[in-house]
Motif scaffolding. Structure first.
Motif, mmCIF file in Angstrom:
data_model
loop_
_atom_site.group_PDB
_atom_site.id
_atom_site.type_symbol
_atom_site.label_atom_id
_atom_site.label_comp_id
_atom_site.label_asym_id
_atom_site.label_seq_id
_atom_site.Cartn_x
_atom_site.Cartn_y
_atom_site.Cartn_z
ATOM 1 N N GLU A 252 103.416 -14.892 -37.796
ATOM 2 C CA GLU A 252 102.619 -14.838 -39.017
ATOM 3 C C GLU A 252 102.119 -13.411 -39.286
ATOM 4 O O GLU A 252 102.145 -12.940 -40.429
ATOM 5 N N VAL A 253 101.694 -12.725 -38.241
ATOM 6 C CA VAL A 253 101.241 -11.343 -38.400
ATOM 7 C C VAL A 253 102.398 -10.466 -38.861
ATOM 8 O O VAL A 253 102.244 -9.630 -39.764
ATOM 9 N N LEU A 254 103.563 -10.643 -38.271
ATOM 10 C CA LEU A 254 104.738 -9.855 -38.650
ATOM 11 C C LEU A 254 105.117 -10.106 -40.103
ATOM 12 O O LEU A 254 105.371 -9.156 -40.864
ATOM 13 N N LEU A 255 105.148 -11.372 -40.528
ATOM 14 C CA LEU A 255 105.527 -11.705 -41.899
ATOM 15 C C LEU A 255 104.530 -11.142 -42.910
ATOM 16 O O LEU A 255 104.929 -10.584 -43.939
ATOM 17 N N THR A 256 103.249 -11.280 -42.638
ATOM 18 C CA THR A 256 102.261 -10.761 -43.586
ATOM 19 C C THR A 256 102.290 -9.238 -43.632
ATOM 20 O O THR A 256 102.095 -8.649 -44.697
ATOM 21 N N THR A 257 102.559 -8.585 -42.509
ATOM 22 C CA THR A 257 102.679 -7.123 -42.494
ATOM 23 C C THR A 257 103.857 -6.677 -43.339
ATOM 24 O O THR A 257 103.739 -5.737 -44.142
ATOM 25 N N VAL A 258 104.989 -7.340 -43.193
ATOM 26 C CA VAL A 258 106.172 -7.007 -43.988
ATOM 27 C C VAL A 258 105.891 -7.239 -45.473
ATOM 28 O O VAL A 258 106.257 -6.414 -46.322
ATOM 29 N N MET A 259 105.206 -8.335 -45.812
ATOM 30 C CA MET A 259 104.887 -8.611 -47.209
ATOM 31 C C MET A 259 103.967 -7.539 -47.790
ATOM 32 O O MET A 259 104.125 -7.132 -48.940
ATOM 33 N N VAL A 260 103.017 -7.062 -47.007
ATOM 34 C CA VAL A 260 102.125 -6.007 -47.476
ATOM 35 C C VAL A 260 102.916 -4.739 -47.763
ATOM 36 O O VAL A 260 102.716 -4.077 -48.792
ATOM 37 N N PHE A 261 103.823 -4.355 -46.875
ATOM 38 C CA PHE A 261 104.642 -3.165 -47.103
ATOM 39 C C PHE A 261 105.529 -3.310 -48.334
ATOM 40 O O PHE A 261 105.694 -2.366 -49.110
ATOM 41 N N ILE A 262 106.105 -4.488 -48.525
ATOM 42 C CA ILE A 262 106.951 -4.722 -49.703
ATOM 43 C C ILE A 262 106.120 -4.623 -50.978
ATOM 44 O O ILE A 262 106.531 -3.984 -51.959
ATOM 45 N N MET A 263 104.939 -5.239 -51.000
ATOM 46 C CA MET A 263 104.085 -5.179 -52.185
ATOM 47 C C MET A 263 103.620 -3.751 -52.454
ATOM 48 O O MET A 263 103.530 -3.335 -53.614
ATOM 49 N N ALA A 264 103.325 -2.984 -51.406
ATOM 50 C CA ALA A 264 102.924 -1.588 -51.585
ATOM 51 C C ALA A 264 104.074 -0.779 -52.173
ATOM 52 O O ALA A 264 103.864 0.063 -53.057
ATOM 53 N N LEU A 265 105.286 -1.035 -51.717
ATOM 54 C CA LEU A 265 106.461 -0.346 -52.251
ATOM 55 C C LEU A 265 106.681 -0.703 -53.721
ATOM 56 O O LEU A 265 106.936 0.182 -54.548
ATOM 57 N N LEU A 266 106.559 -1.984 -54.057
ATOM 58 C CA LEU A 266 106.727 -2.402 -55.446
ATOM 59 C C LEU A 266 105.657 -1.785 -56.343
ATOM 60 O O LEU A 266 105.953 -1.349 -57.462
ATOM 61 N N ALA A 267 104.426 -1.741 -55.870
ATOM 62 C CA ALA A 267 103.346 -1.125 -56.650
ATOM 63 C C ALA A 267 103.607 0.360 -56.840
ATOM 64 O O ALA A 267 103.388 0.901 -57.937
ATOM 65 N N ALA A 268 104.079 1.033 -55.803
ATOM 66 C CA ALA A 268 104.378 2.462 -55.907
ATOM 67 C C ALA A 268 105.489 2.710 -56.923
ATOM 68 O O ALA A 268 105.397 3.636 -57.740
#
Length: 65
Positions: free
Chosen positions: A27-43
């Motif tokens: 769960e920690v790994l999945l949420t970390t990956v989702m945060v990075f993906i969302m940060a990339l999309l926002a950027a």
């Protein structure tokens, strides 16, 4: 408000900490990956918006200058 003695406070604190459900490794790994993906999309989004605004302003300034 009544003061609670330190021993009772520690007991209550331990009881509350025992109720916490800690996330698993997956769960920690999945949420970390989702945060990075969302940060990339926002950027990418804000880069595109910035680019459009800059190009628009350059066009306006070129018309008058």
């Amino acid at each position: 408000m009544a003061m609670t003695n330190p021993f009772q406070f520690l007991q209550q604190t331990r009881a509350e900490i025992a109720k916490v459900v800690w996330p698993g490794r997956r769960e920690v790994l999945l949420t970390t990956v989702m945060v990075f993906i969302m940060a990339l999309l926002a950027a990418i989004f804000f880069f595109g918006v910035d680019l459009l605004i800059r190009l628009g302003l350059e066009q306006i300034l070129n018309m008058f200058g």
